[in-house]
Design an enzyme around this catalytic site. Structure first.
Site, short mmCIF file in Angstrom:
data_model
loop_
_atom_site.label_atom_id
_atom_site.label_comp_id
_atom_site.label_asym_id
_atom_site.label_seq_id
_atom_site.Cartn_x
_atom_site.Cartn_y
_atom_site.Cartn_z
N LYS A 13 -7.73 -9.76 -25.54
CA LYS A 13 -8.21 -8.67 -26.39
C LYS A 13 -9.26 -9.18 -27.39
O LYS A 13 -10.29 -8.54 -27.58
CB LYS A 13 -7.05 -8.03 -27.18
CG LYS A 13 -6.00 -7.38 -26.29
CD LYS A 13 -4.99 -6.58 -27.10
CE LYS A 13 -4.13 -7.43 -28.03
NZ LYS A 13 -3.25 -8.39 -27.33
N ARG A 88 0.68 -0.81 -32.25
CA ARG A 88 1.59 -1.64 -31.47
C ARG A 88 2.95 -0.99 -31.31
O ARG A 88 3.83 -1.55 -30.65
CB ARG A 88 1.77 -2.97 -32.17
CG ARG A 88 1.09 -4.14 -31.45
CD ARG A 88 1.23 -5.32 -32.36
NE ARG A 88 1.19 -6.59 -31.74
CZ ARG A 88 0.16 -7.44 -31.87
NH1 ARG A 88 -0.93 -7.06 -32.48
NH2 ARG A 88 0.25 -8.64 -31.36
N ARG A 127 -4.36 -22.32 -25.97
CA ARG A 127 -5.39 -21.70 -26.82
C ARG A 127 -5.61 -22.51 -28.10
O ARG A 127 -4.66 -22.93 -28.75
CB ARG A 127 -4.92 -20.29 -27.15
CG ARG A 127 -5.84 -19.53 -28.05
CD ARG A 127 -5.61 -18.06 -27.93
NE ARG A 127 -4.43 -17.60 -28.65
CZ ARG A 127 -4.13 -16.31 -28.78
NH1 ARG A 127 -4.88 -15.39 -28.22
NH2 ARG A 127 -3.06 -15.95 -29.43
N ARG A 160 -2.55 -21.74 -33.20
CA ARG A 160 -1.80 -20.77 -34.00
C ARG A 160 -0.31 -21.12 -34.01
O ARG A 160 0.24 -21.51 -32.99
CB ARG A 160 -1.98 -19.37 -33.40
CG ARG A 160 -3.25 -18.70 -33.86
CD ARG A 160 -3.52 -17.43 -33.14
NE ARG A 160 -2.39 -16.51 -33.03
CZ ARG A 160 -2.48 -15.26 -32.59
NH1 ARG A 160 -3.66 -14.78 -32.21
NH2 ARG A 160 -1.43 -14.50 -32.50
N ARG A 171 7.28 -12.96 -28.49
CA ARG A 171 6.17 -11.98 -28.57
C ARG A 171 6.07 -11.16 -27.30
O ARG A 171 5.78 -9.96 -27.33
CB ARG A 171 4.86 -12.72 -28.84
CG ARG A 171 4.79 -13.25 -30.27
CD ARG A 171 3.76 -14.35 -30.41
NE ARG A 171 2.40 -13.90 -30.25
CZ ARG A 171 1.39 -14.70 -29.90
NH1 ARG A 171 1.61 -15.98 -29.66
NH2 ARG A 171 0.18 -14.23 -29.78
P1 AMP Z 1 -2.09 -10.87 -32.82
O1 AMP Z 1 -3.12 -11.77 -33.41
O2 AMP Z 1 -2.62 -9.48 -32.55
O3 AMP Z 1 -1.39 -11.47 -31.62
O4 AMP Z 1 -0.96 -10.67 -33.93
C1 AMP Z 1 -0.21 -11.77 -34.43
C2 AMP Z 1 1.04 -11.28 -35.14
O5 AMP Z 1 0.66 -10.44 -36.25
C3 AMP Z 1 1.96 -10.41 -34.31
O6 AMP Z 1 2.86 -11.18 -33.51
C4 AMP Z 1 2.69 -9.62 -35.40
O7 AMP Z 1 3.67 -10.41 -36.05
C5 AMP Z 1 1.57 -9.36 -36.40
N1 AMP Z 1 0.86 -8.10 -36.09
C6 AMP Z 1 -0.45 -7.97 -35.70
N2 AMP Z 1 -0.77 -6.68 -35.51
C7 AMP Z 1 0.35 -5.97 -35.77
C8 AMP Z 1 0.68 -4.58 -35.72
N3 AMP Z 1 -0.21 -3.66 -35.36
N4 AMP Z 1 1.96 -4.22 -36.05
C9 AMP Z 1 2.87 -5.13 -36.44
N5 AMP Z 1 2.63 -6.44 -36.49
C10 AMP Z 1 1.38 -6.88 -36.16
#
Ligand code: AMP
Length: 216
Positions: A13, A88, A127, A160, A171
């Site tokens: 993404k 989400r 990554r 990360r 996740r």
């Molecule tokens: P990402 O970088 O999109 O994979 O997000 C990393 C982490 O941030 C996720 O595993 C969640 O803990 C938190 N997070 C990101 N976006 C959201 C969202 N829309 N709702 C809830 N938690 C989020």
């Protein structure tokens, strides 16, 4: 153009968001990036979010919805935006709908990236991201020419915290349980554009453009 990018962690993404941002001149809004910045800055939001993120769980809906509502009100979102990592949950999607309705705006499409699970795990575990410019590398598929150094800006690369094996599994599980139902949600609205995300990023991007602009 107003676009939502849907897909499990590691589906690409972020990579596609950067390409779309450049192509359409609309800002990428990554809730994950906003939260990671808050963690790095040590703000109260960051401290609250870190616990959820480290466990691979979602940050509470109300927190994320407020962040996105504030971000979408900014001037640079006037002519469109690209949401990466939001919504989400169904509650987030409903709140997002209400935000759009209040401003009499409509979403153009939700791009759903499909990648087999084994490949997602391999992508996430290899990554590496530049601390300075955010450029992403992969130890096997796209390694930097110098270990731990960004080819783009010379910044330091990091892994990360949530890209470790245990958190990746959590996740994935959270995605299946809480986010995957959004496919139906957007399909019912006629907005879902499914794309094979397992190809290289250029091919995936071409497919996305084809699905967004079928006539062009
Ligand atoms: P990402 O970088 O999109 O994979 O997000 C990393 C982490 O941030 C996720 O595993 C969640 O803990 C938190 N997070 C990101 N976006 C959201 C969202 N829309 N709702 C809830 N938690 C989020």
């Amino acid at each position: 153009m107003r676009i939502v990018l849907l897909g499990p962690p590691g589906a690409g993404k972020g990579t596609q968001a950067k390409l779309l941002e450049e192509r359409f001149g609309i800002p990428q809004i990554s809730t994950g990036d906003i939260l990671r910045q808050a963690v790095q800055d040590g703000t109260p939001l960051g401290m609250q979010a870190k616990q959820c993120m480290d466990r691979g769980e979602l940050v509470p809906d109300s927190v994320i919805i407020d962040i996105v509502a504030a971000r979408l009100a900014a001037e640079d979102c006037r002519d469109g935006f690209l949401l990466d990592g939001f919504p989400r949950t169904v509650a987030q999607a409903e709140a997002f709908d209400a935000m759009l309705q209040r401003r009499q705006l409509a979403l153009d499409a939700t791009v759903d990236l499909h990648v087999p699970r084994a490949e997602l795990i391999e992508r996430l575990s290899g990554r590496r991201t530049c601390r300075q410019c955010g450029h992403m590398f992969h130890l096997r598929f796209d390694p930097p020419s110098k270990q731990n150094v960004c080819d783009e800006c010379g910044g330091v690369l990091y892994q990360r915290d949530d890209d470790c094996e245990e958190t990746i599994a959590a996740r994935m599980e959270v995605y299946e349980r809480q986010t995957a139902p959004l496919r139906e949600y957007f399909r019912d609205k006629g907005l879902l554009r499914e794309v094979d995300g397992s190809r290289d990023s250029g091919e995936v991007f071409a497919q996305i453009l084809h699905r967004l602009l079928p006539a062009g």
